[in-house]
Design a protein around this motif. Structure first.
Motif, PDB file in Angstrom:
ATOM      1  N   SER A 129       0.795  -1.217   0.000  1.00  0.00           N
ATOM      2  CA  SER A 129       0.000   0.000   0.000  1.00  0.00           C
ATOM      3  C   SER A 129       0.824   1.262   0.000  1.00  0.00           C
ATOM      4  CB  SER A 129      -0.927   0.015   1.226  1.00  0.00           C
ATOM      5  OG  SER A 129      -0.160  -0.039   2.409  1.00  0.00           O
ATOM      6  N   ALA A 130       2.048   1.209   0.474  1.00  0.00           N
ATOM      7  CA  ALA A 130       2.859   2.424   0.530  1.00  0.00           C
ATOM      8  C   ALA A 130       4.299   2.096   0.223  1.00  0.00           C
ATOM      9  CB  ALA A 130       2.774   3.072   1.910  1.00  0.00           C
ATOM     10  N   LEU A 150      -0.914  16.920   3.478  1.00  0.00           N
ATOM     11  CA  LEU A 150      -0.833  15.539   2.991  1.00  0.00           C
ATOM     12  C   LEU A 150      -0.418  14.594   4.107  1.00  0.00           C
ATOM     13  CD1 LEU A 150       0.817  16.197  -0.477  1.00  0.00           C
ATOM     14  CD2 LEU A 150      -1.451  15.227  -0.108  1.00  0.00           C
ATOM     15  N   ARG A 197      -3.330  13.789   6.313  1.00  0.00           N
ATOM     16  CA  ARG A 197      -4.233  12.797   5.728  1.00  0.00           C
ATOM     17  C   ARG A 197      -3.590  11.421   5.665  1.00  0.00           C
ATOM     18  NH1 ARG A 197      -5.226  11.169   0.379  1.00  0.00           N
ATOM     19  NH2 ARG A 197      -3.783  12.734  -0.418  1.00  0.00           N
ATOM     20  N   ASP A 198      -2.296  11.382   5.387  1.00  0.00           N
ATOM     21  CA  ASP A 198      -1.590  10.111   5.220  1.00  0.00           C
ATOM     22  C   ASP A 198      -0.235  10.229   5.914  1.00  0.00           C
ATOM     23  OD1 ASP A 198      -0.446   7.742   4.488  1.00  0.00           O
ATOM     24  OD2 ASP A 198      -0.716   8.005   2.334  1.00  0.00           O
ATOM     25  N   ARG A 232       2.021   8.238   6.788  1.00  0.00           N
ATOM     26  CA  ARG A 232       3.063   7.240   6.557  1.00  0.00           C
ATOM     27  C   ARG A 232       4.329   7.890   6.014  1.00  0.00           C
ATOM     28  NH1 ARG A 232       0.058   3.399   2.485  1.00  0.00           N
ATOM     29  NH2 ARG A 232      -0.433   5.456   1.653  1.00  0.00           N
ATOM     30  N   TYR A 285       2.863  10.055  -1.823  1.00  0.00           N
ATOM     31  CA  TYR A 285       1.667  10.810  -2.159  1.00  0.00           C
ATOM     32  C   TYR A 285       1.308  10.642  -3.638  1.00  0.00           C
ATOM     33  CZ  TYR A 285       3.050  13.116   2.195  1.00  0.00           C
ATOM     34  OH  TYR A 285       3.425  13.372   3.491  1.00  0.00           O
ATOM     35  N   GLU A 292       0.102   6.987  -4.280  1.00  0.00           N
ATOM     36  CA  GLU A 292      -1.224   6.731  -3.720  1.00  0.00           C
ATOM     37  C   GLU A 292      -2.319   7.400  -4.551  1.00  0.00           C
ATOM     38  OE1 GLU A 292      -4.800   7.664  -1.534  1.00  0.00           O
ATOM     39  OE2 GLU A 292      -3.257   9.142  -2.003  1.00  0.00           O
ATOM     40  N   ARG A 325       0.688  13.880  12.211  1.00  0.00           N
ATOM     41  CA  ARG A 325      -0.433  14.668  11.702  1.00  0.00           C
ATOM     42  C   ARG A 325      -0.346  16.115  12.187  1.00  0.00           C
ATOM     43  NH1 ARG A 325      -4.267  11.237   9.500  1.00  0.00           N
ATOM     44  NH2 ARG A 325      -4.131   9.070  10.174  1.00  0.00           N
ATOM     45  N   HIS A 384      -7.232  15.144  -4.053  1.00  0.00           N
ATOM     46  CA  HIS A 384      -7.952  14.789  -2.832  1.00  0.00           C
ATOM     47  C   HIS A 384      -9.029  15.819  -2.513  1.00  0.00           C
ATOM     48  CE1 HIS A 384      -8.830  13.609   1.275  1.00  0.00           C
ATOM     49  NE2 HIS A 384      -8.477  14.808   1.689  1.00  0.00           N
TER      50      HIS A 384
END
Length: 476
Positions: free
Chosen positions: A18-19, A91, A94-95, A97, A104, A107, A248, A402
């Protein structure tokens, strides 16, 4: 964009695919000291330390031909860099990781966009290595005359590139020790000139406001494209989001504060050099900070000491950037987006990446010296301006995607409008820098970028033809 402190390795790719790991991402070691997360002060220092690198030691002379209008460019560039910082902060909210622009883009737009971000980021790093080596030759010439002949200067630039590469082959522990010493020495001449130079400031040294003959807007654009090189690294906290406590909240704040702090040091340093070195001499200077100290204290040991500190600083930057340049393809290779050979490591160092990186940087250095250009540093810097804007533009586009996609959880209307404006400014800022880079830099940058399309096509074909459990399987 400059690595600081202990240079570490990227994390393995997540099993669910996923990342992707970030270019230059520190290792996620749960058993050692690298597992310790850092808070807002350290994250801010990471951004500021990575932004302030060796390029600043030559940039005052590089923008001097444009006149003091380049100080206006500094202000515009700082505003654009802060817009990018805010985008990275949003960003990361929101994500959170680890990954930065690479994650970014991948994804939001898939593997190909992720590959382009990683490829452009990699090009930026090793072209920056060539530019830093060329800048270091100017300060080496203060200590040992090497700049009088083109081939002598070229050979010196190659030696300056290969010594850090050999240090990298020795292992990451040695790289980290060299980096720590060079980081301390980096700030000494900068602060001496930035603060002390204000007491020796003479407005008669400033020269004309617009010395380039271009329109004011054209002069601002051209000088800003050169100055962007000094702001590379604004993405540092976002790239290392997985290492930051409460990412975050802290990634965005650290990015904005670190960018503003670096901008203050840059602006004061450049203003002090402009005000202490006569304009006609600054235009041709190969060591502007040494010239500034000589003007402040009447010559002698001051300029020599600054040259020595600047040379050690830039060599240290090359030491860390060489590892960072190798980490980028290493991270992408572990995710199936670069040739598998780049994932090989020895003593914690991706040795194939180090070798390929230093060879490419050396070839580019030789090419630019033999092409007859009198401004090798400027040409290389402008190439990095183009390639650096690719991951920056992709990150801004990911934020815009987004915001307009309808996935607006936790976003009130006022914040949505504000984020749309900031992301649009960041995207427009990136495009403006490409325009200011000039045709020659965009030409070389596009050739480098399009070569990556061929590499991606080959790798994509091999992944599709491989068994599901074979090399590269399951990376889509």
């Amino acid at each position: 964009m400059h690595v600081n402190g202990t240079a570490a390795q990227p994390a393995p790719a997540p099993r669910d695919g996923s990342a992707a790991p970030a270019p230059g991402d520190p290792v996620q070691d749960t058993s050692g000291r690298h597992a310790r997360r850092f808070g807002l002060p350290v994250a801010t220092a990471l951004v500021m330390g990575n932004i302030i690198g060796g390029g600043i030691f030559l940039l005052p002379a590089s923008v001097a031909p444009y006149g003091t209008v380049s100080l206006v460019a500094f202000g515009v560039l700082t505003a654009g860099a802060i817009a990018l910082a805010l985008v990275f902060g949003r960003l990361a909210q929101r994500d959170p990781r680890t990954g930065g622009p690479y994650v970014y883009a991948r994804e939001a737009f898939g593997d190909f966009a992720g590959f382009l971000a990683a490829w452009a980021y990699w090009i930026t790093t090793w072209v920056s290595n060539a530019a830093l080596a060329v800048a270091a030759v100017g300060y080496l010439d203060v200590l040992i005359p090497v700049g009088g002949h083109r081939w002598t200067a070229c050979l010196a630039a190659l030696v300056i590139q290969w010594l850090p590469a050999l240090a990298n082959f020795a292992g990451t522990r040695y790289v980290g020790a060299v980096q720590l010493v060079s980081t301390v020495l980096k700030f000494l001449p900068l602060l001496l000139v930035a603060v002390g130079g204000l007491f020796f400031f003479d407005p008669r040294n400033l020269g004309p406001f617009n010395a380039s003959g271009q329109s004011p807007i054209g002069a601002v654009s051209a000088s800003a494209a050169l100055l962007l090189f000094s702001y590379l690294g604004v993405e540092s906290a976002a790239v290392s989001a997985g290492e930051v406590k409460n990412p975050r909240r802290n990634v965005g704040r650290a990015t904005v504060i670190g960018t503003a702090g670096a901008a203050l040091v840059y602006l004061l340093g450049t203003l002090s050099v402009f005000g202490t070195v006569p304009h006609d001499r600054l235009v041709t200077s190969a060591a502007p900070f040494s010239d500034a100290v000589n003007a402040m204290f009447g010559g002698g040991w001051g300029g020599w000491a600054v040259a020595a500190a600047a040379l050690v600083s830039m060599t240290g930057c090359l030491n860390g950037w060489t590892l960072l340049s190798a980490q980028t393809p290493y991270a992408a290779a572990r995710d199936g987006l670069f040739p598998a050979a780049f994932a090989r490591r020895r003593r914690g160092v991706p040795t194939v990446g180090v070798g390929v990186t230093v060879v490419l940087a050396s070839l580019l250095t030789v090419y630019n010296y033999t092409s007859g250009s009198a401004k090798v540093f400027q040409v290389l810097v402008l190439v990095t301006t183009f390639t650096a804007t690719v991951p920056y533009l992709l990150a801004s586009a990911a934020q815009l995607t987004h915001l307009v996609s309808g996935r607006r959880e936790l976003v009130n209307p006022a914040r949505l409008v504000r984020d749309l404006v900031v992301a649009s400014v960041a995207a427009g800022f990136s495009l403006w820098l490409v325009a200011g880079a000039g045709y020659a830099a965009v030409y070389q940058g596009v050739l480098f970028l399009f070569a990556g399309v061929v590499v991606y096509a080959v790798l994509a074909g091999r992944r599709r033809g491989a068994p599901a459990d074979g090399p590269g399987g399951g990376t889509q």
